[in-house]
Design a protein around this motif. Structure first.
Motif, PDB file in Angstrom:
ATOM      1  N   TYR A 122       0.830  -1.209   0.000  1.00 23.48           N
ATOM      2  CA  TYR A 122       0.000   0.000   0.000  1.00 23.48           C
ATOM      3  C   TYR A 122       0.865   1.261   0.000  1.00 23.48           C
ATOM      4  N   ARG A 123       1.885   1.279   0.870  1.00 27.91           N
ATOM      5  CA  ARG A 123       2.723   2.475   0.984  1.00 27.91           C
ATOM      6  C   ARG A 123       3.496   2.766  -0.298  1.00 27.91           C
ATOM      7  N   SER A 124       3.724   1.745  -1.110  1.00 19.35           N
ATOM      8  CA  SER A 124       4.478   1.920  -2.354  1.00 19.35           C
ATOM      9  C   SER A 124       3.609   2.436  -3.497  1.00 19.35           C
ATOM     10  N   ALA A 125       2.297   2.305  -3.359  1.00 15.51           N
ATOM     11  CA  ALA A 125       1.382   2.661  -4.449  1.00 15.51           C
ATOM     12  C   ALA A 125       1.130   4.161  -4.503  1.00 15.51           C
ATOM     13  N   ALA A 126       0.865   4.659  -5.712  1.00 13.14           N
ATOM     14  CA  ALA A 126       0.473   6.058  -5.872  1.00 13.14           C
ATOM     15  C   ALA A 126      -0.975   6.252  -5.453  1.00 13.14           C
ATOM     16  N   VAL A 127      -1.788   5.225  -5.651  1.00 19.86           N
ATOM     17  CA  VAL A 127      -3.211   5.286  -5.329  1.00 19.86           C
ATOM     18  C   VAL A 127      -3.747   3.859  -5.249  1.00 19.86           C
ATOM     19  N   THR A 128      -4.702   3.646  -4.379  1.00 16.98           N
ATOM     20  CA  THR A 128      -5.432   2.385  -4.343  1.00 16.98           C
ATOM     21  C   THR A 128      -6.800   2.613  -4.979  1.00 16.98           C
ATOM     22  N   VAL A 129      -7.156   1.764  -5.919  1.00  9.83           N
ATOM     23  CA  VAL A 129      -8.433   1.915  -6.615  1.00  9.83           C
ATOM     24  C   VAL A 129      -9.331   0.735  -6.252  1.00  9.83           C
ATOM     25  N   CYS A 130     -10.534   1.047  -5.789  1.00 10.52           N
ATOM     26  CA  CYS A 130     -11.535   0.038  -5.428  1.00 10.52           C
ATOM     27  C   CYS A 130     -12.749   0.245  -6.338  1.00 10.52           C
ATOM     28  N   PRO A 131     -12.728  -0.341  -7.546  1.00  7.46           N
ATOM     29  CA  PRO A 131     -13.785  -0.080  -8.527  1.00  7.46           C
ATOM     30  C   PRO A 131     -14.964  -1.046  -8.439  1.00  7.46           C
ATOM     31  N   SER A 132     -15.103  -1.718  -7.302  1.00  6.95           N
ATOM     32  CA  SER A 132     -16.086  -2.792  -7.159  1.00  6.95           C
ATOM     33  C   SER A 132     -17.511  -2.328  -7.412  1.00  6.95           C
ATOM     34  N   ILE A 133     -18.274  -3.203  -8.045  1.00  4.48           N
ATOM     35  CA  ILE A 133     -19.705  -2.977  -8.197  1.00  4.48           C
ATOM     36  C   ILE A 133     -20.395  -3.238  -6.861  1.00  4.48           C
ATOM     37  N   TYR A 134     -19.875  -4.196  -6.102  1.00  3.99           N
ATOM     38  CA  TYR A 134     -20.449  -4.492  -4.785  1.00  3.99           C
ATOM     39  C   TYR A 134     -19.357  -4.868  -3.801  1.00  3.99           C
ATOM     40  N   GLU A 135     -19.475  -4.369  -2.577  1.00  2.00           N
ATOM     41  CA  GLU A 135     -18.612  -4.757  -1.459  1.00  2.00           C
ATOM     42  C   GLU A 135     -19.473  -4.871  -0.209  1.00  2.00           C
ATOM     43  N   GLY A 136     -19.161  -5.845   0.635  1.00  2.00           N
ATOM     44  CA  GLY A 136     -19.835  -5.945   1.916  1.00  2.00           C
ATOM     45  C   GLY A 136     -19.274  -4.947   2.906  1.00  2.00           C
ATOM     46  N   PHE A 137     -17.968  -4.686   2.817  1.00  2.00           N
ATOM     47  CA  PHE A 137     -17.318  -3.656   3.638  1.00  2.00           C
ATOM     48  C   PHE A 137     -16.290  -2.890   2.813  1.00  2.00           C
ATOM     49  N   GLY A 138     -15.268  -3.566   2.338  1.00  8.84           N
ATOM     50  CA  GLY A 138     -14.226  -2.893   1.567  1.00  8.84           C
ATOM     51  C   GLY A 138     -12.983  -2.646   2.386  1.00  8.84           C
ATOM     52  N   LEU A 139     -12.449  -3.708   2.999  1.00 10.95           N
ATOM     53  CA  LEU A 139     -11.289  -3.586   3.882  1.00 10.95           C
ATOM     54  C   LEU A 139     -10.065  -2.967   3.204  1.00 10.95           C
ATOM     55  N   PRO A 140      -9.753  -3.276   1.922  1.00 10.78           N
ATOM     56  CA  PRO A 140      -8.586  -2.636   1.299  1.00 10.78           C
ATOM     57  C   PRO A 140      -8.648  -1.107   1.304  1.00 10.78           C
ATOM     58  N   ALA A 141      -9.830  -0.538   1.188  1.00 14.82           N
ATOM     59  CA  ALA A 141      -9.951   0.927   1.241  1.00 14.82           C
ATOM     60  C   ALA A 141      -9.515   1.442   2.607  1.00 14.82           C
ATOM     61  N   LEU A 142      -9.943   0.773   3.670  1.00 17.31           N
ATOM     62  CA  LEU A 142      -9.564   1.176   5.021  1.00 17.31           C
ATOM     63  C   LEU A 142      -8.068   0.985   5.251  1.00 17.31           C
ATOM     64  N   GLU A 143      -7.539  -0.160   4.839  1.00 18.69           N
ATOM     65  CA  GLU A 143      -6.111  -0.420   5.024  1.00 18.69           C
ATOM     66  C   GLU A 143      -5.262   0.594   4.270  1.00 18.69           C
ATOM     67  N   SER A 144      -5.695   0.961   3.068  1.00 20.18           N
ATOM     68  CA  SER A 144      -4.956   1.935   2.276  1.00 20.18           C
ATOM     69  C   SER A 144      -4.956   3.302   2.959  1.00 20.18           C
ATOM     70  N   MET A 145      -6.113   3.731   3.451  1.00 25.73           N
ATOM     71  CA  MET A 145      -6.186   5.018   4.146  1.00 25.73           C
ATOM     72  C   MET A 145      -5.274   5.019   5.366  1.00 25.73           C
ATOM     73  N   ALA A 146      -5.242   3.899   6.099  1.00 25.28           N
ATOM     74  CA  ALA A 146      -4.391   3.805   7.287  1.00 25.28           C
ATOM     75  C   ALA A 146      -2.911   3.894   6.931  1.00 25.28           C
ATOM     76  N   CYS A 147      -2.550   3.467   5.715  1.00 28.16           N
ATOM     77  CA  CYS A 147      -1.153   3.507   5.255  1.00 28.16           C
ATOM     78  C   CYS A 147      -0.788   4.840   4.599  1.00 28.16           C
ATOM     79  N   GLY A 148      -1.729   5.762   4.526  1.00 30.23           N
ATOM     80  CA  GLY A 148      -1.428   7.062   3.940  1.00 30.23           C
ATOM     81  C   GLY A 148      -1.416   7.068   2.428  1.00 30.23           C
TER      82      GLY A 148
END
Length: 223
Positions: A122-148
């Protein structure tokens, strides 16, 4: 998820209790010495957009591929796309898309990444993209935000609730919307900084301790 349970199963809202996810403390903005080793082992490109999750239809990854392709053509920037996750059900459509020569060299499918390596990813990425049509929660979005790392997510299902103003929201059915979001984010240091700050603040509102306590409260209430 609560709304879906009520709509499709007819469950009374009074019988439903929602508990948000937390995230492990290893997901933080602080760079670690092992980050460079993870980058080298995974052979990560210099600048890339990241998607984390099992590869399956609801993740909407063909739209993401098309969006990054359009971004590269429009800006002439060497932005790569890294897909981190195991191949799941009905993934043949994406496999066929990636067999085409126009994705060669800039789309990287790195399969399942061990949990201890995810923060560095996550810290190495320029951006995390979550283009899902459906998610029950979306943990990668939270983890990415926590990693800045700033997040682009869809305006559907749970993702607007999880990110709560700390991400750029896009239409999952319109790849041009994803391309425009990439261009706005990667073209503006001010926007990037603002989203990172908002993401870090939003992530502070989640923890596994809190999730455990909320679950315990439900058990005690039912008992």
């Amino acid at each position: 998820t609560s709304e879906d349970l009520q709509a499709h199963m007819g469950v009374d809202s009074k019988r439903i209790h929602t508990v948000q996810h937390g995230f492990d403390k290893q997901f933080s903005q602080t760079m670690r010495a092992q980050d460079h080793g993870v980058r080298g082992r995974l052979k990560l490109p210099k600048q890339f957009a990241l998607h984390v999750g099992t590869i399956e239809p609801r993740k909407n990854l063909i739209s993401l591929v098309e969006a990054v392709k359009a971004y590269r053509e429009r800006t002439h920037e060497d932005l790569h796309l890294v897909l981190a996750g195991s191949w799941g059900w009905r993934s043949h459509s994406l496999r066929r898309r990636l067999w085409k020569n126009d994705t060669s060299g800039w789309v990287h499918v790195i399969d399942y990444v061990p949990r201890q390596d995810l923060p560095a990813l996550y810290r190495s990425a320029a951006v995390t993209v979550c283009p899902s049509i459906y998610e029950g929660f979306g943990l990668p979005a939270l983890e990415s935000m926590a990693c800045g790392t700033p997040v682009i997510a869809t305006h559907t299902s749970s993702l607007p609730e999880v990110t709560n103003g700390a991400a750029i929201l896009i239409d999952p059915y319109n790849s041009a919307d994803i391309t425009n979001a990439l261009e706005h984010l990667l073209g503006s240091n001010m926007l990037r900084t603002r989203l990172i700050e908002k993401g870090l603040m939003r992530a502070k509102q989640f923890s596994w301790d809190q999730s455990a306590q909320q679950t315990l409260n439900i058990f005690e209430k039912l008992a």
